[in-house]
Design an enzyme around this catalytic site. Structure first.
Site, PDB file in Angstrom:
ATOM      1  N   ALA A  54       0.825  -1.225   0.000  1.00 34.99           N
ATOM      2  CA  ALA A  54       0.000   0.000   0.000  1.00 34.99           C
ATOM      3  C   ALA A  54       0.852   1.265   0.000  1.00 34.99           C
ATOM      4  O   ALA A  54       0.807   2.058  -0.944  1.00 34.99           O
ATOM      5  CB  ALA A  54      -0.937  -0.017   1.208  1.00 34.99           C
ATOM      6  N   ARG A 101       4.137  12.042  -9.622  1.00 31.63           N
ATOM      7  CA  ARG A 101       3.217  13.097 -10.050  1.00 31.63           C
ATOM      8  C   ARG A 101       3.714  14.479  -9.617  1.00 31.63           C
ATOM      9  O   ARG A 101       3.612  15.443 -10.367  1.00 31.63           O
ATOM     10  CB  ARG A 101       1.814  12.867  -9.465  1.00 31.63           C
ATOM     11  CG  ARG A 101       0.863  12.195 -10.434  1.00 31.63           C
ATOM     12  CD  ARG A 101      -0.597  12.428 -10.055  1.00 31.63           C
ATOM     13  NE  ARG A 101      -0.897  11.909  -8.721  1.00 31.63           N
ATOM     14  CZ  ARG A 101      -1.249  10.654  -8.475  1.00 31.63           C
ATOM     15  NH1 ARG A 101      -1.343   9.784  -9.456  1.00 31.63           N
ATOM     16  NH2 ARG A 101      -1.503  10.256  -7.244  1.00 31.63           N
ATOM     17  N   CYS A 125      -6.230  -5.584   2.613  1.00 30.21           N
ATOM     18  CA  CYS A 125      -7.473  -5.561   3.397  1.00 30.21           C
ATOM     19  C   CYS A 125      -8.608  -6.269   2.673  1.00 30.21           C
ATOM     20  O   CYS A 125      -9.618  -6.615   3.274  1.00 30.21           O
ATOM     21  CB  CYS A 125      -7.926  -4.135   3.673  1.00 30.21           C
ATOM     22  SG  CYS A 125      -6.613  -3.030   4.117  1.00 30.21           S
ATOM     23  N   ASN A 172      -1.763   4.462   3.069  1.00 31.00           N
ATOM     24  CA  ASN A 172      -2.025   5.276   1.882  1.00 31.00           C
ATOM     25  C   ASN A 172      -1.832   6.769   2.152  1.00 31.00           C
ATOM     26  O   ASN A 172      -1.267   7.484   1.335  1.00 31.00           O
ATOM     27  CB  ASN A 172      -3.450   5.018   1.375  1.00 31.00           C
ATOM     28  CG  ASN A 172      -3.485   3.901   0.343  1.00 31.00           C
ATOM     29  OD1 ASN A 172      -3.169   4.122  -0.817  1.00 31.00           O
ATOM     30  ND2 ASN A 172      -3.820   2.704   0.779  1.00 31.00           N
TER      31      ASN A 172
END
Lengths: 462, 462
Positions: free
Chosen positions: B11, B22, B43, B309
Site C-alpha cells: 500500500a 506526479r 485488506c 495510503n
C-alpha cells in the site's frame, strides 16, 4: 409547582411536555393542539404515502393516553386564537365535529409556543379546487395516499425535499408525474451542478414517467369543482388527476406577532439561545422559530423535525432550571438535511457554494470548492456505488464552510462527518488526514471526503 | 533530478511512488518488492476468501505495466537484505523460481521504507506444520481459500479483526470453527461489554457452527507433516482440518534497526510528522512505522491500509518539496477501525474506556462513559436496525475521548462523525446539539450519538 402550557402537538410540543415533566414531575403540564391526534412524525408521512410504512398509525409516537400516564394533560381540537401576555393567559377555540365549539381561557406560569409551520400557498387562481393537496398534517398524508391510489397522473408544484419524496411515491404507484419548478434547477438547497446530477438520475431512472417543467410556474388551475389541470406562465397546459403543492413552508407566527412577540427577519419567532422570546415567561421551539446559522451567525429558517426535537428538549429543561441560573443553550444549526429518491441519496450541511458567494459579499470570505466523484467503498467490492462529494471552504482561513454529497452510494455518512467538522471550525489542513475508519466493505482507503479535501488544499496552496 | 528508491509493494510503497512521480515527473522512481506481484489490497483478502470478490485479480490495483506507463520502474522478487546509509545504498537479493538469485546494490538519493508488517507468530510447538496459515500476503489468501474449500473444520487462533473476517468466510463455507482467544473477550479493541455484544451476536447467529475457547491458548499443534489439531493450556484437545493464526502483526523493523534507524517503543520505525527517520534521506511510511495517538500524544502502533495510503501520499510529496521548506504534516491517528460479521458492524475511534483508564493513571483525565442502544433510523421504518453506541469523555474538561458503535444498523456512520469531533477536541457540550442530517430513512430525530452525549452531560453536570 408551575403550570406549563404548551401549544403544538407535532414534534417540539410533545418533546417539551415529556422533557419538562421528567425534569420536574411536580409541575402541571398541559399540551394543546388544534389537530385531532397528537405526537406523530410529520417527516414520516411521505414514507406512508410511498407504502414503506404500512399504516399511518405507525407514525403516531405517543397517544393522549401515553401522555396521561406521564401526568401530562392533552387537549385535542383546541385552536389557539389569542395570547394575552399581561394576563398570562391564552385563549382557545374548542371546535367539535358538529361544528359547535366554545371559547376557553387558560392561565399559565410558563407558555411554550410550538405552533409549527404551514405550507406556503402561492397565489394561484382556483387553488381551492378539490384534489389539490398540501402535505402538512397527518390528515393530508392520508388524503393524498387515498387519491394517489385512484389516480393515473399528477402534478407536483415545487422541486424540493418533500416534492422529491412525493415524486417517488407517485412513480412507485405508476403515476405519470409532472414537476413544475420555478427555479432553473430542482433541489435548490444544493449547488446547481449537484441539482443537475439529481435530476439526471431521476430522468435516467424514470424518464418515461416523470416530466420536468423548469423555470416556469403555475398561474391558474383548471377545473370547476375538481382539479383537472393547470396553465403555466409559459403557456403550457397540463392535465392530471391530482396536484400536490410542495412549495415550502412558512412559520405560524401571526398569533405571536399580535401578542407583541418579536418576529425575526425570516418571519419566524425570534428567540435567544435558551429559547426565550422577548416576552417574559413565553418561550418558543420548533418550526415556528428562526435559527442562528453557525457559519454566518445570521438568522435562518429551517423547519425540520430534528431541530424541533432538540429545541423541545432544551426548552423543556430551561423552563424548569432557568430560575436557578442553570440553562442549556441551543446555539444554532448548519442547515443539514438529507433525503433520497429510491436508492439515490442527497445530503447537505453548511453553506452551498452559491450561499457562500452571497455570504462573501459582506465578509472577507473567499469561497473555493472541490468536487469529487468516487466509489463509496473499495472499488473491487461488488456493492460499491458512486457518490459525488462537494466541499466548500474559505481560501483565506482554510475553514470548511459546507459540504454536499449525492449518489447511489453512502452519501449521508460523509455529510454526517462534516457536521462535526463545521461545528468545530476545522480547517482543510486539519480535516485532510482525518483518521476515518476503513475497511473495504465500508469505505475506500482514501475516502471521497479526503480526496475532496486534497483538492481544496491544492487551491489554498496556490 | 533525484533518484527515489522505495521498498515495499503493498500500500504505502505504490502510493509513495505514484505520488512522488506526479509531484515531480523528472525524478527517477524505483519501486522494489520481495513479492511476485505488486500493489494489491491486503485488506481485501478476507473478502476474496469469503467469496464476496470473485477473483484475487480484483484486488490488484496496479500492475508493473501500469507503473511503467507512469514512468516508475518496478522490481519484483527483490528482497532487501541491507541498508547502508553512509553509502546511500541498499542491497537486495533477487531470488528466482529456480532457487537461484544474486546480490544487487542500488544507490539512492532518497530512500523510502514501506516494508510493512508481518504476522505475529506465537511460540507454539509444531507451528510449521502444513495447513497452518497466516494471512498477510496475497499468496496466503489464495492458499487459505483453496484449503477452506476442501475442509470441514478449522481453528482460528486469535479473536481480532482478521479473525472475525476469516470466521465469516469459514461459516459461509459451512465449516465448523473454533476460535481460541487468549483474552477474556474477542475483539479486545473494544470495551468488554461491547466485545460481549459482538460475541453474543455471533453465537446467536451461528452458535451451531462456532465455538469460542476464551482465556486459553494453544500450546502445541498436533500432526506429523500436516496439521491435525491442537492442545490448549487448559488441556483442551481440538481436531480440525486447518488452522489460521490471526494473532496480530508486528512491524518489519529489523533491517532498519541494523542500519541505525531509530525504532520507537512500539517496536516500529520512528518518524517525525514529515515521515523522516532519524537518518537523513531515509523516510518511512505504512505498517513499518509507529504513529502518534492524537488523544494521548503517545506513540501507538496501527497497521492499517488507510494510514499507509495517507502516509505514502505525504512522503511522496515531502521527498520532493521539503528542500524548499515546504512539507505536508501527518500529525497522527485516532486508532479508528471498522469491520463486520455478516450484517453486524463494529466500528471504533479514539480511546476505549479501558484505554482511557490506563491513560488516566498518569494524567488528570477522569474518564466517563455512556452507552445507548437505539434504532439507527426512525423506529417506524421497516428496515431500521438496532445499534449500540458508547461514548467516552473526560469529566474534567468535557472533551470527547473515544467512541464505539456496533450493531446490525449503521454503526460506522456514527463513528465517522466522531473522528472529526475527536480531531477538533470537541466537548460533550459542543457535540450535544450537533446538526446532523435527519430524515426517517437515514437516522432518528435524536441520533443515538446525541442520546449518548446527553447521558454524558448528565454525568458531567452531576
Amino acid at each position: 409547582m408551575k403550570k406549563i402550557v404548551i401549544i403544538g402537538g407535532c414534534a417540539a410540543g410533545p418533546k417539551t411536555a415529556a422533557k419538562t415533566k421528567r425534569v420536574n414531575p411536580d409541575n402541571k403540564v398541559e399540551l394543546y393542539t388544534m389537530e385531532n391526534m397528537i405526537s406523530y412524525s410529520a417527516c414520516g408521512m411521505p414514507y406512508y404515502i410511498k407504502g414503506t410504512i404500512p399504516s399511518y398509525q405507525n407514525l403516531i409516537i405517543r397517544t393522549p393516553e401515553d401522555f396521561k400516564k406521564q401526568g401530562i394533560d392533552v387537549f385535542l381540537n383546541h385552536k389557539c386564537t389569542q395570547i394575552l401576555p399581561d394576563e398570562k393567559t391564552v385563549v382557545f377555540n374548542t371546535f367539535k365535529e358538529d361544528g359547535s365549539g366554545e371559547t376557553k381561557r387558560v392561565e399559565y406560569d410558563e407558555l411554550v409556543l410550538c405552533v409549527g409551520s404551514k405550507p406556503y400557498t402561492p397565489k394561484i387562481k382556483n387553488i381551492n379546487l378539490e384534489n389539490i393537496f398540501h402535505l402538512k398534517m397527518l390528515d393530508d398524508g392520508i388524503k393524498i395516499k387515498e387519491k394517489m391510489e385512484k389516480s393515473k397522473s399528477a402534478i407536483i408544484l415545487g422541486g424540493g425535499y418533500i416534492a422529491i419524496e412525493i415524486l417517488e411515491a407517485f412513480v412507485k404507484n405508476g403515476l405519470q408525474v409532472t414537476i413544475v419548478e420555478r427555479n432553473k434547477e430542482i433541489m435548490s438547497q444544493f449547488d446547481p451542478e449537484i441539482s443537475a446530477i439529481i435530476k439526471d438520475y431521476i430522468i435516467k431512472r424514470d424518464g418515461k414517467q416523470v416530466d420536468f417543467i423548469m423555470d416556469d410556474e403555475i398561474m391558474e388551475f383548471i377545473g370547476t369543482k375538481e382539479f383537472e389541470g393547470a396553465v403555466t406562465r409559459n403557456g403550457r397546459i397540463l392535465h392530471a388527476d391530482m396536484c400536490v403543492i410542495a412549495a415550502g413552508v412558512v412559520p405560524n407566527a401571526e398569533l405571536a406577532r399580535e401578542a407583541g412577540i418579536e418576529i425575526g427577519i425570516t418571519g419566524a419567532i425570534k428567540t435567544d439561545n435558551r429559547m426565550r422570546t422577548n416576552i417574559p415567561h413565553i418561550w418558543a421551539a420548533g418550526d415556528c422559530t428562526e435559527e442562528n446559522c453557525l457559519i454566518t451567525k445570521k438568522p435562518m429558517y429551517a423547519a425540520l423535525g430534528t431541530i424541533a426535537n432538540k429545541q423541545g428538549r432544551v426548552v423543556g429543561i430551561n423552563v424548569n432550571t432557568e430560575e436557578k441560573g442553570v440553562f442549556e443553550a441551543f446555539d444554532g444549526i448548519l442547515g443539514s438535511a438529507v433525503t433520497s429518491y429510491f436508492d439515490f441519496s442527497m445530503s447537505t450541511t453548511g453553506l452551498t457554494e452559491t450561499k457562500a458567494k452571497i455570504y462573501a459579499k459582506n465578509t472577507n470570505v473567499e469561497p473555493i470548492s472541490a468536487l469529487v466523484t468516487k466509489r463509496d467503498k473499495a472499488g473491487y467490492m461488488p456493492d460499491s456505488k458512486s457518490i459525488t462529494v462537494k466541499l466548500i471552504a474559505d481560501k483565506r482561513t482554510g475553514e470548511l464552510l459546507g459540504a454536499q454529497a449525492v449518489g447511489a452510494g453512502d452519501a449521508d455518512k460523509r455529510i454526517y462527518t462534516v457536521t462535526s467538522a463545521l461545528k468545530a471550525n476545522l480547517t482543510v489542513n486539519e480535516f485532510l488526514h482525518l483518521d476515518l475508519t476503513y475497511s473495504p466493505a465500508f469505505s475506500s482507503t482514501i475516502d471521497p471526503l479526503l480526496t475532496a479535501a486534497y483538492k481544496l488544499k491544492e487551491q489554498i496552496d496556490k
